[in-house]
Design an enzyme around this catalytic site. Sequence first.
Site, PDB file in Angstrom:
ATOM      1  N   ASP A 171       0.840  -1.209   0.000  1.00  0.00           N
ATOM      2  CA  ASP A 171       0.000   0.000   0.000  1.00  0.00           C
ATOM      3  C   ASP A 171       0.876   1.261   0.000  1.00  0.00           C
ATOM      4  O   ASP A 171       0.554   2.249  -0.679  1.00  0.00           O
ATOM      5  CB  ASP A 171      -0.919   0.009   1.233  1.00  0.00           C
ATOM      6  CG  ASP A 171      -1.850  -1.193   1.261  1.00  0.00           C
ATOM      7  OD1 ASP A 171      -2.210  -1.688   0.175  1.00  0.00           O
ATOM      8  OD2 ASP A 171      -2.204  -1.639   2.365  1.00  0.00           O
ATOM      9  N   SER A 178       8.942   1.774   5.159  1.00  0.00           N
ATOM     10  CA  SER A 178       7.782   1.349   5.966  1.00  0.00           C
ATOM     11  C   SER A 178       7.988  -0.029   6.598  1.00  0.00           C
ATOM     12  O   SER A 178       7.489  -0.271   7.696  1.00  0.00           O
ATOM     13  CB  SER A 178       6.508   1.349   5.112  1.00  0.00           C
ATOM     14  OG  SER A 178       6.495   0.238   4.232  1.00  0.00           O
TER      15      SER A 178
HETATM   16  O1  RIB Z   1      -2.560  -4.241   2.932  1.00  0.00           O
HETATM   17  C1  RIB Z   1      -2.619  -4.277   4.328  1.00  0.00           C
HETATM   18  C2  RIB Z   1      -4.029  -4.097   4.778  1.00  0.00           C
HETATM   19  O2  RIB Z   1      -4.784  -5.208   4.380  1.00  0.00           O
HETATM   20  C3  RIB Z   1      -4.208  -4.012   6.280  1.00  0.00           C
HETATM   21  O3  RIB Z   1      -4.088  -2.706   6.779  1.00  0.00           O
HETATM   22  C4  RIB Z   1      -5.578  -4.631   6.494  1.00  0.00           C
HETATM   23  O4  RIB Z   1      -6.537  -3.738   6.950  1.00  0.00           O
HETATM   24  C5  RIB Z   1      -5.945  -5.261   5.162  1.00  0.00           C
HETATM   25  O5  RIB Z   1      -6.896  -4.531   4.506  1.00  0.00           O
END
Ligand code: RIB
Length: 302
Positions: A253, A283
């Site tokens: 993310d 991160s």
């Molecule tokens: O990509 C990590 C995320 O996957 C976490 O924060 C959790 O909430 C899931 O959605």
Amino acid sequence: MTKNIVVVGSINMDLVLPCARLPQPGETVMGRALRTEPGGKGANQAVAAARLGARVAFVGCVGDDAFGARLVAGFHAEGIDTTHVRCIADTATGIAMIQVDDQGQNSIVLGPGANEALAVAQVDAAAALIEAAGLLICQLEIPLAATQRAIDIAHAAGVPVLLNPAPAQALPASLLQQVDVLVPNEGEAALLTGLPVQGRAGAVDAALKLRQAGCATVLITLGADGVLVADAQGYRHHPAPEVTARDTTGAGDTFIGAYATARAAGEAPDAAIAFAQRAAAFSVQRLGAQAAMPSQAELRRQ
Ligand code: RIB
């Protein structure tokens, strides 16, 4: 000029239990202190981008509970526009039960809660916002119909679409044809292509197949082995910075939020990938998803 990023996606509270190793099916292992932290793939990508200087607006849902209130307050603290974040009555906010082992690997089970209430009508209400965006980011933790509508609106308006196809699920061919940048991990790329994707060679085959399916740019994230890119120039590998991972939750993310930020600011694709890899490497050296994401100043000091 930097353009707005719109994220249509999930918002979760992460319930994180660190443990020495992940349990096998049927096994119980002892964990350590529980942490309760903001997460959700959509929210994480939005926060990663906002923290690195992007202007971000979010379309999503929380429940009418303490987790929801804390998550929306977190968005405000990051400067994220929450005009299109709805609070759903009598519904729990989405949660993720996360176990993280001492090598930084995790396993996650989602309780979607209010994320399931993200309806096509809510996306339609945000159509003007999406049409004016520099980039739309989606994932697959909300109903596919809502994701599809957001992508339809962006595509029709000529707004580039970045899709992180996570958690992995089969997708209509027509949807993939509307994706400008697809960012799967190895497992997601394998499910979408039907190819065994382990390591770089498999990733090349899968990335080229996804290009043939209509995705203009494919970035397959390979964890510590970096990123495999396929685009109109061909394919190439970007090695990852070498770091010791404490917790990989949200690393993908962070990569996506940072890549989107750099692209929205006009950076060339390869420079944006290098920037995103630095942010993701930063991160994984801290605990948590959003808690671990770097600010602009932190990345500069590195
Ligand atoms: O990509 C990590 C995320 O996957 C976490 O924060 C959790 O909430 C899931 O959605």
